[in-house]
Write an enzyme that holds these catalytic residues in place. Sequence first.
Site, short mmCIF file in Angstrom:
data_model
loop_
_atom_site.label_atom_id
_atom_site.label_comp_id
_atom_site.label_asym_id
_atom_site.label_seq_id
_atom_site.Cartn_x
_atom_site.Cartn_y
_atom_site.Cartn_z
N ASP A 268 14.54 -2.55 1.31
CA ASP A 268 14.52 -4.01 1.12
C ASP A 268 15.90 -4.63 1.01
OD1 ASP A 268 11.80 -3.92 0.99
OD2 ASP A 268 11.64 -4.29 -1.17
N LYS B 242 12.10 -11.77 -4.61
CA LYS B 242 11.36 -12.15 -3.39
C LYS B 242 9.86 -11.99 -3.64
CE LYS B 242 10.13 -7.70 -2.16
NZ LYS B 242 8.78 -7.20 -2.36
N GLY C 139 7.74 -5.09 -7.85
CA GLY C 139 7.44 -5.54 -6.49
C GLY C 139 8.18 -6.82 -6.13
N PRO D 147 11.95 -8.15 -13.72
CA PRO D 147 11.58 -6.82 -14.24
C PRO D 147 11.63 -5.74 -13.15
CG PRO D 147 9.67 -8.31 -14.20
CD PRO D 147 10.85 -9.11 -13.76
N GLY E 40 14.01 -6.81 -7.32
CA GLY E 40 15.18 -7.06 -8.18
C GLY E 40 16.33 -6.09 -7.94
N GLY E 41 16.05 -4.79 -7.96
CA GLY E 41 17.11 -3.78 -7.79
C GLY E 41 17.77 -3.90 -6.42
O1 C5P Z 1 13.47 2.57 0.65
P1 C5P Z 1 13.01 2.63 -0.78
O2 C5P Z 1 13.85 3.51 -1.64
O3 C5P Z 1 12.78 1.27 -1.35
O4 C5P Z 1 11.55 3.30 -0.73
C1 C5P Z 1 10.94 3.92 -1.83
C2 C5P Z 1 9.78 4.80 -1.31
O5 C5P Z 1 8.74 3.99 -0.75
C3 C5P Z 1 10.19 5.73 -0.18
O6 C5P Z 1 10.67 6.95 -0.67
C4 C5P Z 1 8.87 5.92 0.58
O7 C5P Z 1 8.05 6.87 -0.08
C5 C5P Z 1 8.19 4.57 0.42
N1 C5P Z 1 8.41 3.68 1.57
C6 C5P Z 1 7.70 3.90 2.73
N2 C5P Z 1 7.89 3.04 3.80
C7 C5P Z 1 8.72 1.98 3.71
C8 C5P Z 1 9.44 1.74 2.52
C9 C5P Z 1 9.25 2.61 1.46
O8 C5P Z 1 6.92 4.84 2.83
N3 C5P Z 1 8.84 1.16 4.76
#
Ligand code: C5P
Length: 303
Positions: free
Chosen positions: A141, A9, A102, A98, A105-106
């Site tokens: 995501d 995305k 950003g 990759p 992918g995961g």
């Molecule tokens: O949810 P995800 O594991 O992708 O998020 C990784 C890190 O990014 C979270 O631990 C948090 O520190 C930050 N994050 C955030 N606010 C969001 C999404 C992610 O602060 N809306």
Amino acid sequence: MLKGTAPAKINLTLEVLGRREDGYHALASVFHTLHLADEVRMEIMPADRASPLEIELEVEGFPAPADSRNSVWQAIARFWEAMPFGAQVRVWLHKCIPMQAGLGGGSSDAATVLRLLADWAHAQGLPVPDLQNIAESVGSDVPFFLRGGCAYVSGRGEHGEPLPPLPPFWWVLAKPPSVGVPTGWAYAQLRRPPLTDSEPAAPYTERLVNALKSGAIQTPDALAPYLHNDFEAVVLPAFAELRALAKQMERLEVLRVLLCGSGATLTGLCHSEAHALHAADALQQQGYWSVASCLVGGNILSQ
Ligand code: C5P
């Protein structure tokens, strides 16, 4: 063998509105899936009631963990909690997207595995657990990728309102091979204040959502002025390699350079497919990972 496609995305807008009590940030963003995708293959061998769930993960292409750190693993484990018997689940991931880029992918891999598991359970006459719930618990995501296409995304990333997808505009994507931006670090750098009771404004996202709903954007030139990412203000100053890449992209006359998510991929909006292919070729020759890719609506998910 079950097969699926896990698209990348880009965020056409990304505004981080404030810190929430749970430590996450509230955001407003327009997500759009790209043609660039990982390939997922899966085999499920049900076992008896007493057997545990065994997961085997094989990764080729870009490196990614092949154990419980991988969001695919977590998605399978969460999905299987509702199943009344054990199983051996094997997954092969061919990673073209990759990591720490950003590009989602995961998260997309995890959502694709959830869709494949749900289709399988449905075909077997088994109860299908709530995918949205599982997706939210795996990552912010992941819920977006259950549908893909174009969506207005809010909350901490888990709410998605479908929007009309854009035409297949072309982009060049590029990343310095040694730069990865950890998402948590990037959010912390923004130093957003805690959210208050009043509705926070997200002017860039609102403007783009209205334009998409009215069908006003039919050319890449019309899209360029709407693109925006709050993370550019903190990520670009921190990484000289990204600033150098942005300069190279501008020299290739892209309409707009845009950071993908919290980085480390930069994407350039191109005039045409030929423009994007030429730019990707030029950036590869300079040592960057680079590909040309176009926007896709939801259809890629049923391929
Ligand atoms: O949810 P995800 O594991 O992708 O998020 C990784 C890190 O990014 C979270 O631990 C948090 O520190 C930050 N994050 C955030 N606010 C969001 C999404 C992610 O602060 N809306």
